[in-house]
Scaffold this active site. Structure first.
Site, PDB file in Angstrom:
ATOM      1  N   GLU A   1      20.673  61.592  39.623  1.00 38.06           N
ATOM      2  CA  GLU A   1      21.897  61.146  40.600  1.00 38.06           C
ATOM      3  C   GLU A   1      22.995  61.544  40.397  1.00 38.06           C
ATOM      4  OE1 GLU A   1      19.175  60.265  38.467  1.00 38.06           O
ATOM      5  OE2 GLU A   1      19.715  58.303  37.339  1.00 38.06           O
TER       6      GLU A   1
ATOM      7  N   HIS B   1      19.288  62.255  34.295  1.00 40.33           N
ATOM      8  CA  HIS B   1      19.773  61.718  35.876  1.00 40.33           C
ATOM      9  C   HIS B   1      20.349  62.290  36.292  1.00 40.33           C
ATOM     10  CE1 HIS B   1      18.521  57.618  33.980  1.00 40.33           C
ATOM     11  NE2 HIS B   1      19.017  57.868  33.234  1.00 40.33           N
TER      12      HIS B   1
ATOM     13  N   CYS C   1      13.841  60.207  34.388  1.00 37.71           N
ATOM     14  CA  CYS C   1      13.263  59.477  32.835  1.00 37.71           C
ATOM     15  C   CYS C   1      12.817  58.098  32.627  1.00 37.71           C
ATOM     16  CB  CYS C   1      15.003  58.525  32.531  1.00 37.71           C
ATOM     17  SG  CYS C   1      15.405  58.916  30.640  1.00 37.71           S
TER      18      CYS C   1
HETATM   19  N1  GLN Z   1      13.782  53.577  27.656  1.00 41.39           N
HETATM   20  C1  GLN Z   1      13.577  55.115  28.081  1.00 41.39           C
HETATM   21  C2  GLN Z   1      14.485  55.447  27.247  1.00 41.39           C
HETATM   22  O1  GLN Z   1      14.665  55.200  26.122  1.00 41.39           O
HETATM   23  C3  GLN Z   1      14.005  56.004  29.078  1.00 41.39           C
HETATM   24  C4  GLN Z   1      15.679  55.663  30.238  1.00 41.39           C
HETATM   25  C5  GLN Z   1      15.955  55.680  30.548  1.00 41.39           C
HETATM   26  O2  GLN Z   1      15.226  55.572  31.615  1.00 41.39           O
HETATM   27  N2  GLN Z   1      17.385  55.903  31.330  1.00 41.39           N
HETATM   28  O3  GLN Z   1      14.389  56.816  26.755  1.00 41.39           O
END
Ligand code: GLN
Length: 553
Positions: A519, A517, A382
């Site tokens: 995970e 994600h 992410c």
């Molecule tokens: N802050 C980044 C976004 O909003 C990544 C978010 C995250 O890593 N869950 O896109």
């Protein structure tokens, strides 16, 4: 299986953080392995409508489900212990959600002029939510958040008390998890806190059927009998919940004390004995790994373990499939920002996890540059992927001021930007891309399978998201031309607009970033393909390092 739905309610006493989530998940796992179709529910006694807006430092990680529900981290435990249940937003609700539903109905005239009250209206709403959650299963294990004695959890406790009467005593089991501390000075296990906690439960009309006693040692029979006597529970329904070094051992210990059998007996459900061989195998692999590798997790120093719970579990799972113990070291990105890349020299792999906010960003970018140029296996998740794109854009594609609109709203080179469709949305909760989206994997690049394809072995996958920003399509071509491969994308069926889901570097031992994600989908019995592949690359790399150190090869 009887036609009637069954419920197991798990409450906690004495202290918070004594492992109610793991206890509930372990019961779920054992009953599922006995052939019962189970589901799990978490009721949280706070007023936030969901934990999405809560700081992970206060509340631990926000666990995201396929349907986009932002839930408590216990849903993560449930997902890892229970194999076949499909959790949705019905499986996790808070006092805030319940009140929200009741107040909306009141405003819409749904109570026909009645005075709306905690009992029966709030408790009815709780029961309605519970019954809806169990629709897809035969049995629900329901964890009541908070500790018995808190004002906040009273409506939940009252609702489950009523459930026993309405559903029938043969269909409801109350499990209470308490603490039995060992007091060294007295050389004794102390049962008083448990007695008090059960007394409190009984005062509000709940007589527990089963007591799980968290303790640093197994409870001897005389202690169990004493607890049973004072708490009105038979001694063979008092179980030790001994401290363990690895959470996946918990159900094995419960099973050794016949917990699942006693619960099945109480509920009149006779499945077979559970087959725990696969689970035991996995636990054994964690106990006796063939090798150890070290992963450096680069984050803000304020991030703590619980806010990356699923991540650290997924790394453990990746270790299981590679017979390796994964040693995780948390590296403060601000230290790297100050020029201290020494910290990265002792790790076999570097992982930059998801995150929000500007703090520590430049340090993370430095760590990624180090991984890229020093051929250290790298996994960016992410925010970690977004920063990998920024690093590549700055250092390889000549976009010197590349950044993300999250940090530099006015920059001309925001390679990470807010989605066009979201630019006008101002509501905080409304702008996130949440939940499962399909991702199309590029199978080959320059005639060779991509890392993404090698990991998954298929071209269409689905993964969970929680983010606001995306790789901007404006700069994609420039970046791709310089060799960063987009190996996964989401293509909007209607508009054809592409969103970058995965990037990788072909000429690197293993360098991959994903916008989702992974995970959240990893389970100890089914380690996630990307964690599996990352740890494999790390193991291979650390072997190379070993060989180099020994002067071979
Ligand atoms: N802050 C980044 C976004 O909003 C990544 C978010 C995250 O890593 N869950 O896109």
């Amino acid at each position: 299986m009887a036609k009637h739905k069954k419920y197991i309610f798990v409450t906690g006493g004495v202290l918070s953080s004594i492992g109610k989530g793991i206890a509930a998940a372990s019961i779920g796992m054992l009953l599922e392995q006995r052939g019962i179709k189970v589901t799990m529910v978490k009721m949280d006694p706070y007023l936030n409508v969901d934990p999405g807006t809560m700081s992970p430092f206060q509340h631990g990680e926000v666990f995201v489900l396929d349907d986009g529900a932002e839930t408590d981290l216990d849903l993560g435990h449930y997902s890892r212990f229970v194999q076949n249940a499909h959790f949705t937003r019905k499986n996790s609700f808070t006092t805030g959600r319940i009140y929200d539903a009741v107040i909306r109905r009141e405003r819409a005239g749904g109570y026909l002029g009645k005075t709306v009250q905690v009992i029966p209206h709030i408790t009815d709403e709780i029961k309605k939510h519970l019954r809806e959650a169990v629709e897809s299963a035969d049995l629900a294990i329901v964890e009541v958040g908070g500790t018995v004695g808190d004002i906040e959890s009273l409506p939940f406790l009252e609702a489950i008390r009523q459930m026993r009467t309405e559903e029938g005593a043969e269909n409801v089991v109350f499990v209470h998890l308490t603490l039995v501390p060992y007091i060294a000075a007295a050389g004794e296990l102390k049962t008083k806190p448990t007695q008090h906690s059960v007394k409190e439960l009984r005062e509000i009309g709940i007589q527990p059927d089963v007591l799980l006693c968290r303790s640093d040692r197994k409870l001897p029979k005389d202690v169990k009998d004493k607890i049973g006597l004072f708490c009105n529970v038979s001694g063979d329904h008092v179980f030790s919940a001994t401290d363990v070094s690895n959470i996946y051992e918990v159900p094995i210990y419960y099973h050794e004390e016949f917990l699942d059998e006693k619960i099945a007996e109480k509920l009149g459900i006779w499945g077979g004995r559970p087959d725990l061989s696969q689970w035991k195998n996995m636990v054994e692999k964690i106990r006796q790994p063939k090798r150890t590798v070290t992963i450096g997790i680069v984050g803000k120093y304020t991030d703590w373990r619980d806010s990356y719970k699923s991540l650290s579990e997924a790394l453990v799972h990746g270790g299981v499939s590679n017979d390796a113990k994964v040693n995780m070291v948390y590296i403060d990105s601000e230290e790297i920002e100050n020029g201290n890349t020494e910290l990265l020299k002792s790790v076999d792999g570097i992982l930059v996890p998801g995150g929000f906010g500007e703090r520590g960003i430049e340090g993370k970018i430095k760590a990624i540059e180090y991984a890229r140029t020093e051929n250290v296996p790298f996994f960016g998740i992410c925010l970690g992927m977004q920063l990998a794109v920024i690093e590549f854009a700055r250092n390889m594609a000549g976009l010197k001021s590349a950044n993300s609109a999250e940090f530099k709203t006015e920059s001309q080179e925001n390679v990470i930007d807010i989605m066009e469709s979201q630019k006008s949305v101002t509501d905080k909760g409304g702008t996130m891309r949440l939940g499962a989206y399909p991702c199309q994997i590029l199978s080959k690049y320059n005639g060779k399978p991509t890392r993404a394809y090698s990991a998954y072995g298929r071209e269409l996958i689905s993964e969970r998201h929680r983010h606001r920003f995306e790789v901007s399509n404006t700069f994609r071509k420039e970046i791709e031309e310089k060799g960063l491969v987009v190996s996964g994308k989401n293509i909007d069926k209607e508009t054809g607009v592409e969103l970058v889901e995965m990037v990788e570097l072909p000429n690197h031992p293993w360098f991959l970033g994903c916008q989702f994600h992974p995970e959240f989908l990893s389970k100890p019995l089914q380690p996630h393909p990307l964690f599996n592949a990352f740890i494999k690359a790390v193991c291979d790399g650390s072997k190379q390092v070993q060989r180099k150190l020994k002067g071979i090869g």
